[in-house]
Write an enzyme that holds these catalytic residues in place. Structure first.
Site, mmCIF file in Angstrom:
data_model
loop_
_atom_site.group_PDB
_atom_site.id
_atom_site.type_symbol
_atom_site.label_atom_id
_atom_site.label_comp_id
_atom_site.label_asym_id
_atom_site.label_seq_id
_atom_site.Cartn_x
_atom_site.Cartn_y
_atom_site.Cartn_z
ATOM 1 N N ASP A 149 -4.395 -31.090 44.087
ATOM 2 C CA ASP A 149 -3.311 -31.225 45.079
ATOM 3 C C ASP A 149 -3.447 -30.138 46.151
ATOM 4 O OD1 ASP A 149 -2.487 -29.072 43.582
ATOM 5 O OD2 ASP A 149 -0.457 -29.809 43.195
ATOM 6 N N SER A 150 -4.440 -29.251 45.988
ATOM 7 C CA SER A 150 -4.771 -28.300 47.061
ATOM 8 C C SER A 150 -5.261 -29.043 48.301
ATOM 9 C CB SER A 150 -5.843 -27.305 46.593
ATOM 10 O OG SER A 150 -6.962 -27.980 46.061
ATOM 11 N N ASP B 249 -5.206 -34.672 40.049
ATOM 12 C CA ASP B 249 -4.065 -33.765 39.901
ATOM 13 C C ASP B 249 -2.765 -34.554 40.012
ATOM 14 O OD1 ASP B 249 -3.484 -31.151 39.396
ATOM 15 O OD2 ASP B 249 -4.060 -30.399 41.379
ATOM 16 N N LYS C 278 -4.536 -33.913 35.540
ATOM 17 C CA LYS C 278 -4.170 -32.507 35.282
ATOM 18 C C LYS C 278 -2.673 -32.347 35.534
ATOM 19 C CE LYS C 278 -5.454 -28.964 38.103
ATOM 20 N NZ LYS C 278 -4.146 -28.476 38.557
ATOM 21 N N GLU D 280 0.393 -29.365 35.635
ATOM 22 C CA GLU D 280 0.724 -27.938 35.629
ATOM 23 C C GLU D 280 1.880 -27.673 34.652
ATOM 24 O OE1 GLU D 280 1.545 -26.258 39.475
ATOM 25 O OE2 GLU D 280 -0.387 -26.874 40.312
ATOM 26 N N GLU E 7 -5.198 -20.059 35.967
ATOM 27 C CA GLU E 7 -5.286 -19.612 37.363
ATOM 28 C C GLU E 7 -4.491 -18.311 37.569
ATOM 29 O OE1 GLU E 7 -4.305 -22.588 40.295
ATOM 30 O OE2 GLU E 7 -4.365 -21.152 41.948
#
Ligand code: KIV
Length: 287
Positions: A44-45, A83, A113, A115, A182
């Protein structure tokens, strides 16, 4: 090479280092694949790196499906992980499963993924229950930027580090096949790596993880901004190379050096003569 699977990545624990990189579209996925990536993360970056937003909160599941599908069309051997963006897994397990399924069915990814730690166990369990492999993500989780009060290294204090280790154990017990760590102090990442049975993939988490990931645009020096976190090592400066190439192109336009004869299509002389006669005859009738 054949397609790398989530169980194969899980089996790499303590054997071979995992090489992961982000890609958001067809050409970057081709590049990652040619370079031998094990895992391609459609992160999502993309929000910051490609779409110019200030954080990752601005992208939704439609954006992630769109970019995942572009990466999938490159047919890399790497495992493609999509993501789950902010608010795609925060409402309910049912909603989470629907969104994860979109990444798989429409985006073509083979894993997602998510978070967060123990707080997200119910949605992670729901996705795993649909046979979609899940990668965890702990530490500096960018979707929590407002709750964290900024992008700071996480787990520097004993209590926070201990909580992170417990989160990691809970994620591994739940069945994630790997987890990203991270923005974590190296010694905390080392403990997590030693304590969990699944691979840890570090970004700003030191050398002790089972693999490493960086944002491709940071590695290539293709970022639009000047700021690079200290854990980024740029291996190229493609933005400067690109500006240089475009400046030379524009200079050639101005001077007339572009296009050359070789870069130009030609009509055979005979056809051109007929065409010219036709145009001239029409012009004389008009007069
Ligand atoms: O979105 C992303 O690029 C990520 C990586 C930095 C792990 O989550």
């Amino acid at each position: 090479m054949s397609k790398i699977t989530a169980p194969e990545i899980r089996a790499r624990k303590s054997k071979a280092k995992i090489r992961m990189v982000t890609a958001y579209d067809y050409p970057t996925a081709k590049i990652a694949s040619r370079a031998g990536a094990d895992v391609i993360l459609v992160g999502d970056s993309v929000a910051n790196v490609v779409l110019g937003h200030g954080d990752t909160l601005s992208v939704d599941i439609d954006v992630m499906v769109h970019h995942s599908a572009a990466v999938t069309r490159a047919e890399p051997d790497a495992l493609i992980v999509g993501d789950m963006p902010w608010m795609s897994f925060h409402v309910s397990p049912e909603d989470t499963v629907r969104n994860a399924a979109r990444l798989v069915r429409e985006g073509g990814v083979a894993a997602v993924k998510i978070e967060g730690g123990r707080k997200r166990l119910d949605v992670i369990a729901a996705v795993l229950d649909t046979e979609i492999p899940v990668m965890g993500h702990l530490g500096l989780t960018p979707q929590s930027v407002n709750a964290m009060g900024g992008y700071q290294v996480q787990g520097k204090k004993v209590h926070a580090a201990y909580e992170m280790i417990s989160d990691a154990q809970a994620l591994a017990d739940a069945g994630v096949f790997a987890m990203v760590l991270e923005g974590v102090p190296d010694r905390v990442a080392q403990i997590v790596t030693a304590e969990v049975q699944v691979p840890t993939i570090g970004i700003g988490a030191g050398a002790g993880c089972d693999g490493q990931v960086l944002v491709m645009h940071d590695i290539l020096g293709l970022g639009a901004g000047d700021y690079l976190p200290k854990f980024v090592r740029p291996y190229a400066n493609l933005a400067d190379d690109a500006v240089d190439a475009l400046e030379r192109f524009f200079a050639d336009i101005e001077s007339g050096a572009f296009p050359s004869e070789d870069e130009t299509y030609h009509m055979p002389d005979e056809s051109f003569a007929i065409l010219r006669d036709l145009v001239e005859a029409e012009t004389s009738v008009d007069r």
